[in-house]
Design a protein around this motif. Structure first.
Motif, short mmCIF file in Angstrom:
data_model
loop_
_atom_site.label_atom_id
_atom_site.label_comp_id
_atom_site.label_asym_id
_atom_site.label_seq_id
_atom_site.Cartn_x
_atom_site.Cartn_y
_atom_site.Cartn_z
N ALA A 1 1.00 -0.75 -0.31
CA ALA A 1 -0.02 0.02 0.01
C ALA A 1 0.65 1.43 -0.31
N SER A 2 1.89 1.06 0.43
CA SER A 2 2.49 2.40 1.00
C SER A 2 3.89 2.63 -0.66
N SER A 3 3.95 1.87 -0.51
CA SER A 3 4.97 1.91 -2.59
C SER A 3 4.08 2.31 -3.48
N ALA A 4 2.86 1.54 -3.39
CA ALA A 4 1.86 1.92 -4.51
C ALA A 4 1.26 3.30 -4.23
N THR A 5 0.67 3.49 -3.06
CA THR A 5 0.26 4.77 -3.08
C THR A 5 1.41 6.61 -3.73
N ALA A 6 2.46 5.75 -2.76
CA ALA A 6 4.30 6.54 -2.95
C ALA A 6 4.68 6.99 -4.86
N VAL A 7 4.02 5.46 -5.80
CA VAL A 7 4.23 5.90 -7.50
C VAL A 7 2.71 6.77 -7.55
N LEU A 8 1.69 6.49 -7.47
CA LEU A 8 0.41 7.40 -7.76
C LEU A 8 0.70 8.65 -7.64
N PHE A 9 1.50 8.81 -5.93
CA PHE A 9 1.69 10.15 -5.67
C PHE A 9 2.33 11.15 -6.45
N LEU A 10 3.74 10.60 -6.45
CA LEU A 10 4.75 11.15 -7.83
C LEU A 10 4.05 11.57 -9.00
N ASP A 11 3.08 10.30 -9.86
CA ASP A 11 2.69 10.86 -11.20
C ASP A 11 1.60 11.45 -10.67
N GLY A 12 0.75 12.22 -9.46
CA GLY A 12 0.02 13.20 -10.35
C GLY A 12 0.87 14.50 -9.74
N VAL A 13 1.49 14.38 -8.59
CA VAL A 13 2.55 15.77 -8.53
C VAL A 13 3.45 16.14 -9.89
N LEU A 14 3.83 15.15 -10.97
CA LEU A 14 4.20 15.16 -11.62
C LEU A 14 3.37 16.11 -12.84
N VAL A 15 2.10 15.62 -12.87
CA VAL A 15 1.30 16.06 -14.25
C VAL A 15 0.17 16.94 -13.75
N THR A 16 0.32 17.42 -11.90
CA THR A 16 0.37 18.97 -11.82
C THR A 16 1.02 20.09 -11.54
N ASP A 17 2.38 19.51 -12.19
CA ASP A 17 3.62 20.67 -11.65
C ASP A 17 3.63 20.58 -13.55
N SER A 18 3.42 19.32 -14.39
CA SER A 18 2.98 20.06 -15.88
C SER A 18 2.60 20.31 -16.86
N TYR A 19 1.18 20.66 -16.41
CA TYR A 19 0.17 20.72 -16.68
C TYR A 19 -0.85 21.73 -15.17
N PRO A 20 0.33 23.01 -15.84
CA PRO A 20 -0.65 24.12 -13.93
C PRO A 20 -1.83 24.74 -14.79
N GLY A 21 -3.19 24.43 -13.85
CA GLY A 21 -4.53 24.84 -14.30
C GLY A 21 -5.13 23.98 -14.79
N CYS A 22 -4.35 23.43 -15.30
CA CYS A 22 -5.81 22.21 -16.84
C CYS A 22 -4.99 20.63 -16.18
N SER A 23 -4.78 20.19 -15.07
CA SER A 23 -4.41 19.03 -14.48
C SER A 23 -5.42 18.62 -13.88
N SER A 24 -7.11 19.15 -13.44
CA SER A 24 -7.99 18.28 -13.25
C SER A 24 -8.32 17.08 -13.78
N PRO A 25 -7.94 17.52 -15.41
CA PRO A 25 -9.36 16.67 -16.36
C PRO A 25 -7.92 15.33 -16.35
N VAL A 26 -6.61 16.05 -16.67
CA VAL A 26 -5.51 14.66 -16.64
C VAL A 26 -5.90 13.59 -15.48
N ILE A 27 -6.00 14.51 -14.51
CA ILE A 27 -5.65 13.40 -13.10
C ILE A 27 -7.31 12.37 -13.58
N ALA A 28 -8.36 13.23 -13.26
CA ALA A 28 -9.52 12.42 -13.59
C ALA A 28 -9.53 11.50 -14.83
#
Length: 174
Positions: A102-129
């Protein structure tokens, strides 16, 4: 005994919660390391402010996914051994592995989510959805077929097979 089965979910929950905290610390450390390397490479003074979002050459992928390789390896190793842990006489072994999975799976998803947010500021919500829709769809597919795998392969080889699927998909992340 059936009233206590809910307690087996506690290691996964604790691993998830702790993972958010620890992954945040790891991401901050990794970001600072990559930022220092970037400053050194481009002769930028350490005291000057640096806005990586305005610098197209800043390696945001490296900054956010720097620790992904070892976290993914921990996930793969614990998933591969999880099914075989039921051969142990102690219930603690599978519960500890649940915590780590659970810890490692959550970490991978968290890293990916933050990367998406950093890569697409302001429009990351649809990508994360969309990412969540794909993740939940894959989860539903696995839950729907895992019983068939248990019946054919047994617990150990089922989780070994699932971890090998992750190994096969790992180049997509990297």
């Amino acid at each position: 005994p059936t009233r206590r089965v809910g307690v087996t979910f506690l290691p996964s929950g604790a691993g998830t919660v702790l993972s958010f905290y620890l992954t945040g610390i790891i991401m901050d450390r990794d970001y600072k390391i990559v930022e220092l390397q970037y400053r050194d490479k481009h002769n930028i003074d350490q005291d000057s402010s640096l806005d990586p979002k305005s610098l197209p050459s800043f390696p945001i992928y490296r900054a956010r996914l720097r620790s992904l390789w070892w976290i993914a390896l921990v996930f793969i190793a614990t998933t591969a051994s999880y099914g075989f842990s039921f051969l142990s006489t102690s219930v603690a072994v599978p519960l500890v592995l649940q915590f780590i999975i659970a810890s490692s799976a959550t970490a991978v998803l968290f890293l990916d989510g933050v990367l998406v947010t950093d890569s697409y500021p302001g429009c990351s919500s649809p990508v994360i959805a969309i990412m969540n829709m794909i993740r939940f769809s894959c989860g539903a597919l696995v839950v729907g077929t895992v019983k068939l795998l248990f019946n054919r392969l047994g617990y150990g080889f089922t989780f070994l097979t699932l971890s090998m699927i992750v190994v096969a998909a790992l180049p997509i992340l990297l």
